[in-house]
Design a protein around this motif. Structure first.
Motif, PDB file in Angstrom:
ATOM      1  N   PRO A   1       0.798  -0.994  -0.117  1.00  0.00           N
ATOM      2  CA  PRO A   1       0.004   0.153  -0.099  1.00  0.00           C
ATOM      3  C   PRO A   1       0.819   1.239   0.042  1.00  0.00           C
ATOM      4  N   GLU A   2       1.999   1.315   0.569  1.00  0.00           N
ATOM      5  CA  GLU A   2       2.738   2.454   0.802  1.00  0.00           C
ATOM      6  C   GLU A   2       3.327   2.896  -0.500  1.00  0.00           C
ATOM      7  N   LEU A   3       3.264   1.930  -1.511  1.00  0.00           N
ATOM      8  CA  LEU A   3       3.901   2.373  -2.894  1.00  0.00           C
ATOM      9  C   LEU A   3       3.072   2.607  -3.782  1.00  0.00           C
ATOM     10  N   GLN A   4       1.748   2.887  -3.489  1.00  0.00           N
ATOM     11  CA  GLN A   4       0.572   3.128  -4.413  1.00  0.00           C
ATOM     12  C   GLN A   4       0.427   4.648  -4.204  1.00  0.00           C
ATOM     13  N   THR A   5       0.947   5.384  -3.400  1.00  0.00           N
ATOM     14  CA  THR A   5       0.824   6.711  -3.516  1.00  0.00           C
ATOM     15  C   THR A   5       1.083   7.289  -4.767  1.00  0.00           C
ATOM     16  N   GLU A   6       0.266   8.586  -4.979  1.00  0.00           N
ATOM     17  CA  GLU A   6       0.532   9.380  -6.289  1.00  0.00           C
ATOM     18  C   GLU A   6       1.920   9.743  -6.107  1.00  0.00           C
ATOM     19  N   GLU A   7       2.451  10.209  -5.040  1.00  0.00           N
ATOM     20  CA  GLU A   7       3.784  10.740  -5.028  1.00  0.00           C
ATOM     21  C   GLU A   7       4.910   9.850  -5.572  1.00  0.00           C
ATOM     22  N   TRP A   8       4.703   8.380  -5.140  1.00  0.00           N
ATOM     23  CA  TRP A   8       5.778   7.695  -5.221  1.00  0.00           C
ATOM     24  C   TRP A   8       5.427   7.222  -6.911  1.00  0.00           C
ATOM     25  N   LYS A   9       4.206   7.032  -7.426  1.00  0.00           N
ATOM     26  CA  LYS A   9       4.268   6.572  -8.624  1.00  0.00           C
ATOM     27  C   LYS A   9       4.758   7.797  -9.648  1.00  0.00           C
ATOM     28  N   GLU A  10       4.566   8.963  -9.515  1.00  0.00           N
ATOM     29  CA  GLU A  10       5.100  10.158 -10.065  1.00  0.00           C
ATOM     30  C   GLU A  10       6.654   9.958  -9.985  1.00  0.00           C
ATOM     31  N   ARG A  11       7.168   9.316  -8.834  1.00  0.00           N
ATOM     32  CA  ARG A  11       8.742   9.526  -8.998  1.00  0.00           C
ATOM     33  C   ARG A  11       9.207   8.394  -9.920  1.00  0.00           C
ATOM     34  N   THR A  12       8.353   7.274 -10.003  1.00  0.00           N
ATOM     35  CA  THR A  12       8.955   5.992 -10.801  1.00  0.00           C
ATOM     36  C   THR A  12       8.327   5.703 -12.184  1.00  0.00           C
ATOM     37  N   LYS A  13       7.451   6.776 -12.592  1.00  0.00           N
ATOM     38  CA  LYS A  13       6.744   6.606 -13.838  1.00  0.00           C
ATOM     39  C   LYS A  13       7.603   6.592 -15.112  1.00  0.00           C
ATOM     40  N   PHE A  14       8.625   7.228 -15.034  1.00  0.00           N
ATOM     41  CA  PHE A  14       9.538   7.427 -16.255  1.00  0.00           C
ATOM     42  C   PHE A  14      10.245   5.870 -16.687  1.00  0.00           C
ATOM     43  N   PRO A  15      10.500   5.771 -18.032  1.00  0.00           N
ATOM     44  CA  PRO A  15      11.411   4.772 -18.201  1.00  0.00           C
ATOM     45  C   PRO A  15      12.919   5.078 -17.883  1.00  0.00           C
ATOM     46  N   LEU A  16      13.802   4.097 -17.642  1.00  0.00           N
ATOM     47  CA  LEU A  16      14.871   4.316 -17.544  1.00  0.00           C
ATOM     48  C   LEU A  16      15.762   3.908 -18.614  1.00  0.00           C
ATOM     49  N   GLY A  17      17.003   4.926 -18.903  1.00  0.00           N
ATOM     50  CA  GLY A  17      17.709   4.638 -20.066  1.00  0.00           C
ATOM     51  C   GLY A  17      17.052   5.525 -21.390  1.00  0.00           C
ATOM     52  N   MET A  18      16.125   5.978 -21.382  1.00  0.00           N
ATOM     53  CA  MET A  18      15.287   6.546 -22.581  1.00  0.00           C
ATOM     54  C   MET A  18      14.384   7.578 -21.978  1.00  0.00           C
ATOM     55  N   ASP A  19      14.285   8.399 -23.260  1.00  0.00           N
ATOM     56  CA  ASP A  19      13.097   9.649 -22.735  1.00  0.00           C
ATOM     57  C   ASP A  19      11.655   9.034 -22.991  1.00  0.00           C
TER      58      ASP A  19
END
Length: 206
Positions: free
Chosen positions: A148-166
């Motif tokens: 549950p603690e990893l389902q917040t909008e704040e955390w999802k915003e931090r991790t939404k982008f792909p790594l290594g590419m735009d």
């Protein structure tokens, strides 16, 4: 490359190695950019968690790193989400890609920036061992409950982008420009910390 330098690079990469998680939703055209054996570069900071639950979204980065910073030492709130961070301009080798139904896991090994050519042109028994663990972890976690603690909008915003590419899929680093050498097979005796290069496998002796 001399064995002493190899030992230094392998110690820097594998000593204290830990697994971290970063889940998101990625389009198939972005996922297809990743290839096993590829070296990628992430320009920004890499947010990830040490807490392994079910996969949130359709895509998981499982990241093996010995150099992640534990942010709970600076921010007590970060302890709730197991927040770790890698500095900007981080390099990774894509070790493995697994897909089960609509879920995909990319397994990344965080490598030092001075060892890119080594990891591009070699494989090792250490990599094979952690790949087996990564595949097992994927099978175990795919149907696990979400944290549950990893389902917040704040955390999802931090991790939404792909790594290594735009966001459009343009890679930040072109590993095809790395000088290609005769592939090395590196075997490490972890009990003696002895590195052997291009040793013939037992099945080629018989």
């Amino acid at each position: 490359m001399k064995n002493e330098r190899l030992k230094t690079m392998y110690n820097e990469t594998f000593s204290g190695l830990k697994l971290f998680y970063r889940d998101t939703n990625l389009a198939e055209n972005l996922i297809s950019n990743y290839k096993v054996g590829q070296i990628i570069q992430e320009k920004g900071f890499t947010d990830m968690t040490s807490i392994g639950g079910g996969i949130s979204g359709n895509f998981r980065y499982l990241i093996a790193s010995a150099h992640a910073k534990d942010l709970s030492k600076f921010n007590p709130d970060s302890a709730r989400i197991g927040h770790y961070l890698l500095d900007s301009i981080a390099y990774f080798k894509v070790l493995d890609i697994q897909k089960i139904e609509d879920k995909t896991q990319i397994f990344l090994l965080n490598i030092p920036d001075n060892s890119i050519s080594l990891f591009k042109n070699s494989s090792s028994n250490l990599e094979e061992e952690i790949i087996e663990k990564a595949q097992k972890r994927f099978r175990e976690k795919i149907d696990a409950d979400l944290i549950p603690e990893l389902q917040t909008e704040e955390w999802k915003e931090r991790t939404k982008f792909p790594l290594g590419m735009d966001e459009n899929g343009k890679l930040f680093f072109d590993d095809s420009k790395i000088k290609t050498e005769v592939p090395k097979r590196i075997d490490v005796d972890v009990t003696k910390k002895v590195i052997e290069i291009n040793k013939k496998p037992w099945w080629k002796i018989w």
